[in-house]
Motif scaffolding. Structure first.
Motif, PDB file in Angstrom:
ATOM      1  N   UNK A  27       0.823  -1.349   0.065  1.00  0.00           N
ATOM      2  CA  UNK A  27      -0.029  -0.209  -0.070  1.00  0.00           C
ATOM      3  C   UNK A  27       0.706   1.401  -0.016  1.00  0.00           C
ATOM      4  N   UNK A  28       2.132   1.490   0.964  1.00  0.00           N
ATOM      5  CA  UNK A  28       2.678   2.374   0.779  1.00  0.00           C
ATOM      6  C   UNK A  28       3.800   2.802  -0.174  1.00  0.00           C
ATOM      7  N   UNK A  29       4.464   1.325  -0.732  1.00  0.00           N
ATOM      8  CA  UNK A  29       5.366   1.494  -1.751  1.00  0.00           C
ATOM      9  C   UNK A  29       4.913   1.261  -3.038  1.00  0.00           C
ATOM     10  N   UNK A  30       3.692   0.643  -2.953  1.00  0.00           N
ATOM     11  CA  UNK A  30       3.225   0.379  -4.516  1.00  0.00           C
ATOM     12  C   UNK A  30       3.667  -0.907  -5.099  1.00  0.00           C
ATOM     13  N   UNK A  31       4.438  -1.604  -4.135  1.00  0.00           N
ATOM     14  CA  UNK A  31       5.290  -2.863  -4.762  1.00  0.00           C
ATOM     15  C   UNK A  31       4.369  -4.027  -4.829  1.00  0.00           C
ATOM     16  N   UNK A  32       4.172  -4.682  -6.035  1.00  0.00           N
ATOM     17  CA  UNK A  32       3.556  -5.779  -6.217  1.00  0.00           C
ATOM     18  C   UNK A  32       3.709  -6.918  -5.246  1.00  0.00           C
ATOM     19  N   UNK A  37      10.701  -9.785  -2.773  1.00  0.00           N
ATOM     20  CA  UNK A  37      11.856 -10.235  -2.570  1.00  0.00           C
ATOM     21  C   UNK A  37      13.038  -9.503  -3.788  1.00  0.00           C
ATOM     22  N   UNK A  38      12.176  -9.408  -4.737  1.00  0.00           N
ATOM     23  CA  UNK A  38      13.121  -8.975  -5.983  1.00  0.00           C
ATOM     24  C   UNK A  38      13.176  -7.246  -5.404  1.00  0.00           C
ATOM     25  N   UNK A  39      12.426  -6.484  -5.187  1.00  0.00           N
ATOM     26  CA  UNK A  39      12.583  -5.295  -4.623  1.00  0.00           C
ATOM     27  C   UNK A  39      13.679  -5.128  -3.398  1.00  0.00           C
TER      28      UNK A  39
END
Length: 84
Positions: A27-32, A37-39
């Motif tokens: 929600x905060x970072x919008x990372x799927x 883990x990739x991020x």
């Protein structure tokens, strides 16, 4: 000593996800969700492991927010690896 550091780096992504929670990443970072883990791996080059180890959590969050913007821009250019 080296084994302890390697183990710490290996479990770091899970500990970071537990500390900040998946909601923060989604929600905060919008990372799927499938890219958490990739991020985190991508961000290790920005010193997040060291920030975590030194309890600099506010700086860690700031770094993650900055890197999320770049990562989300880059992910559109990333080509997934496929097996031939």
């Amino acid at each position: 000593m080296l084994e302890k550091e390697l183990l710490a780096k290996k479990v770091f992504p899970d500990k970071l996800l537990h500390l900040l929670g998946p909601v923060f990443f989604y929600e905060e970072l919008k990372i799927p969700k499938e890219k958490y883990y990739q991020f985190i791996t991508y961000c290790t080059f920005s010193g997040i492991f060291e920030q975590y180890q030194n309890d600099k959590i506010m700086l860690l969050i700031k770094t993650l927010k900055k890197e999320a913007n770049i990562f989300l821009t880059l992910k559109n250019w990333m080509v997934p690896l496929t097996e031939n």
